[in-house]
Write an enzyme that holds these catalytic residues in place. Structure first.
Site, PDB file in Angstrom:
ATOM      1  N   ARG A  93      -4.325   4.861  -2.585  1.00  0.00           N
ATOM      2  CA  ARG A  93      -4.491   4.769  -1.126  1.00  0.00           C
ATOM      3  C   ARG A  93      -4.976   6.091  -0.531  1.00  0.00           C
ATOM      4  O   ARG A  93      -5.709   6.089   0.454  1.00  0.00           O
ATOM      5  CB  ARG A  93      -3.179   4.338  -0.483  1.00  0.00           C
ATOM      6  CG  ARG A  93      -2.934   2.854  -0.623  1.00  0.00           C
ATOM      7  CD  ARG A  93      -1.628   2.462   0.016  1.00  0.00           C
ATOM      8  NE  ARG A  93      -1.540   1.024   0.182  1.00  0.00           N
ATOM      9  CZ  ARG A  93      -0.486   0.406   0.697  1.00  0.00           C
ATOM     10  NH1 ARG A  93       0.572   1.108   1.078  1.00  0.00           N
ATOM     11  NH2 ARG A  93      -0.482  -0.904   0.824  1.00  0.00           N
ATOM     12  N   LYS A 146       6.557 -17.341  -5.342  1.00  0.00           N
ATOM     13  CA  LYS A 146       6.943 -18.345  -4.347  1.00  0.00           C
ATOM     14  C   LYS A 146       5.785 -19.085  -3.681  1.00  0.00           C
ATOM     15  O   LYS A 146       4.836 -18.468  -3.208  1.00  0.00           O
ATOM     16  CB  LYS A 146       7.748 -17.661  -3.248  1.00  0.00           C
ATOM     17  CG  LYS A 146       9.096 -17.175  -3.692  1.00  0.00           C
ATOM     18  CD  LYS A 146       9.811 -16.708  -2.450  1.00  0.00           C
ATOM     19  CE  LYS A 146      11.107 -16.007  -2.775  1.00  0.00           C
ATOM     20  NZ  LYS A 146      11.434 -15.096  -1.659  1.00  0.00           N
ATOM     21  N   GLY A 193      -1.158  -6.636  -3.553  1.00  0.00           N
ATOM     22  CA  GLY A 193       0.061  -6.242  -4.244  1.00  0.00           C
ATOM     23  C   GLY A 193       0.056  -6.307  -5.755  1.00  0.00           C
ATOM     24  O   GLY A 193      -0.639  -5.530  -6.409  1.00  0.00           O
ATOM     25  N   GLY A 214       0.391  -7.004   1.782  1.00  0.00           N
ATOM     26  CA  GLY A 214       0.613  -7.993   2.848  1.00  0.00           C
ATOM     27  C   GLY A 214      -0.583  -8.099   3.784  1.00  0.00           C
ATOM     28  O   GLY A 214      -0.912  -9.189   4.251  1.00  0.00           O
TER      29      GLY A 214
HETATM   30  C1  3PG Z   1       2.695  -1.680   2.484  1.00  0.00           C
HETATM   31  O1  3PG Z   1       2.707  -0.932   1.507  1.00  0.00           O
HETATM   32  O2  3PG Z   1       3.016  -2.881   2.433  1.00  0.00           O
HETATM   33  C2  3PG Z   1       2.213  -1.107   3.782  1.00  0.00           C
HETATM   34  O3  3PG Z   1       2.140   0.280   3.716  1.00  0.00           O
HETATM   35  C3  3PG Z   1       3.050  -1.560   4.939  1.00  0.00           C
HETATM   36  O4  3PG Z   1       4.395  -1.209   4.730  1.00  0.00           O
HETATM   37  P1  3PG Z   1       5.539  -2.206   5.167  1.00  0.00           P
HETATM   38  O5  3PG Z   1       5.449  -3.428   4.319  1.00  0.00           O
HETATM   39  O6  3PG Z   1       6.829  -1.441   4.979  1.00  0.00           O
HETATM   40  O7  3PG Z   1       5.296  -2.534   6.630  1.00  0.00           O
END
Ligand code: 3PG
Ligand code: MG
Length: 400
Positions: free
Chosen positions: A31, A202, A358, A381
């Site tokens: 990142r 899920k 993810g 997300g």
């Molecule tokens: C992440 O890694 O999902 C983002 O940086 C956002 O973080 P968060 O899910 O804690 O809002």
């Protein structure tokens, strides 16, 4: 990112929420690396950069006495690494607002960087508090949102802050532009055949994504534990596999919708089953709809992996979100590996292959295949919600 940065102080929201080890060393700086071009462009043009980010969830994970664990969650863990990467002065302000931040921002010279302390040390950040956002905004002349990974949060520094910069004083950063362009390319009039691959545990996490895929996919491949909810919905025997009984109707409805839409949904024929959820479990391969009691599916089986890989290799567009099995454990990593390799082959054959969201990104990185697919998203997300077709607050704030 077409603002003029010369002699300007650019307030840049990045997502430097990177994994750290126990000694606070960065274990994956993707990142940060991906945000460097934006920072470098501003510096090269004669501007200075004020970086703001969150790190972790400090308000949830407080010390026993209720105070914030500043030692663990300070962004200062990143200062040294940033200096090394940017080869310029990187100052650190130990508060993201207040006197010292104001003073350090004011003293910043062209070509220099100021890193602000974790914005989530204030609950106003997550609440999207306007007064707090205004204090952040006052630090810079221009606002750049390059935090794609946090674009799904309507927080003060990701969205509300943009209200204090009129049009012409705010823009997306280069990373944000790349993320939006690639995901849009995958979703809007993609070259056919289009294959969407999804996995993870899920159905509830992925049902919106699956439904959106029906708009443009030719094939939808479903792996991961979520496949067993589908098998159960089709009256298969799934043994002790993870299922969401409350999602059986969703699964049935989805299969019907896919049929009506002429989209081919492929579930894994066979599974690698285990007698417990552990790397040293006894394993066997069975049909995914004939799993005996006492056994649970933890990966797609070899026939399914071959079939999935074949479909992927013949596709012109591939979107992959979610692992095929418990790939962190070696005996259940093969399905995910096979899919990752097929994605690399498809890319080589000229397909546009995007990996986002993810765990599948972690898998591609672990297999060192990140550079062999067309695009790997920095958003978990955020990418999931983008692909679901939602409007992300961090994007809307710049576009409005
Ligand atoms: C992440 O890694 O999902 C983002 O940086 C956002 O973080 P968060 O899910 O804690 O809002
Ligand atoms: Mg998250």
């Amino acid at each position: 990112m077409n603002l003029s940065f010369k002699d300007k102080k650019a307030l840049v929201r990045v997502d430097f929420n990177v994994p750290l080890d126990k000694a606070y060393n960065i274990t994956d700086d993707t990142r940060i690396r991906e945000a460097l071009p934006t920072i470098q462009k501003i510096l090269l043009e004669g501007g200075s950069v004020i970086l703001m980010s969150h790190l972790g969830r400090p308000l949830e994970k407080r010390n026993a006495d209720g105070s914030i664990n500043k030692e663990k969650f300070t962004l200062n863990h990143l200062t040294k690494h940033l200096k090394k990467k940017l080869k310029t002065k990187v100052h650190f302000a130990d508060d993201c607002i207040g006197k010292s931040a104001v003073k350090k921002a004011a003293a910043l010279k062209p070509g220099e960087v100021l890193l602000l302390e974790n914005t989530r040390f204030y609950e106003e950040e997550e609440k999207g508090d306007p007064a707090f956002a205004q204090k952040l905004a006052a630090l810079g002349d221009l606002y750049v949102n390059d935090a794609f990974g946090t674009a799904h949060r309507a927080h003060a520094s990701t969205a509300i802050v943009a209200n204090y910069f009129e049009k012409g004083r705010k823009t997306f950063g280069l990373l944000m532009e790349r993320e939006i362009a690639n995901a849009t390319r995958a979703m809007n009039n993609p070259e056919k055949p289009v294959t969407c691959v999804t996995g993870g545990s899920k159905v509830s996490d992925k049902i919106l994504l699956l439904e959106k895929f029906l708009d443009y996919a030719d094939n939808i491949l479903i792996g991961g534990a979520m496949a067993y909810t589908f098998f159960m919905a089709k009256k298969g025997a799934v043994g002790n596999s993870l299922v969401e009984p409350e999602r059986l109707q969703n699964a049935k409805d989805f299969l019907k919708k896919a049929k009506d839409a002429g989209v081919k949904v492929i579930l894994p024929k066979d599974s690698v089953c285990a007698d417990k959820f552990a790397a040293d479990a006894a394993t066997r391969i069975t049909n995914s709809n004939q799993i005996p009691n006492g056994w649970m599916g933890l990966d797609i089986g070899p026939s399914a992996a071959r079939q999935f890989a074949g479909v992927i290799r013949k596709s012109k567009t591939v979107i992959w979100n979610g692992p095929m099995g418990v790939f962190e454990m070696a005996p259940f990593a093969e399905g995910t590996k096979t899919v990752a390799k097929a994605c690399a082959t498809a890319t080589k054959n000229g397909a546009f292959v995007m990996v986002g969201g993810g765990d599948s990104v972690a898998a591609v990185n672990q297999l060192k295949l990140a550079k062999k697919v067309s695009f790997v998203s920095t958003g978990g997300g955020a990418m999931l919600e983008f692909l679901e077709g939602k409007t992300l607050p961090g994007i809307a704030a710049i576009e409005q």
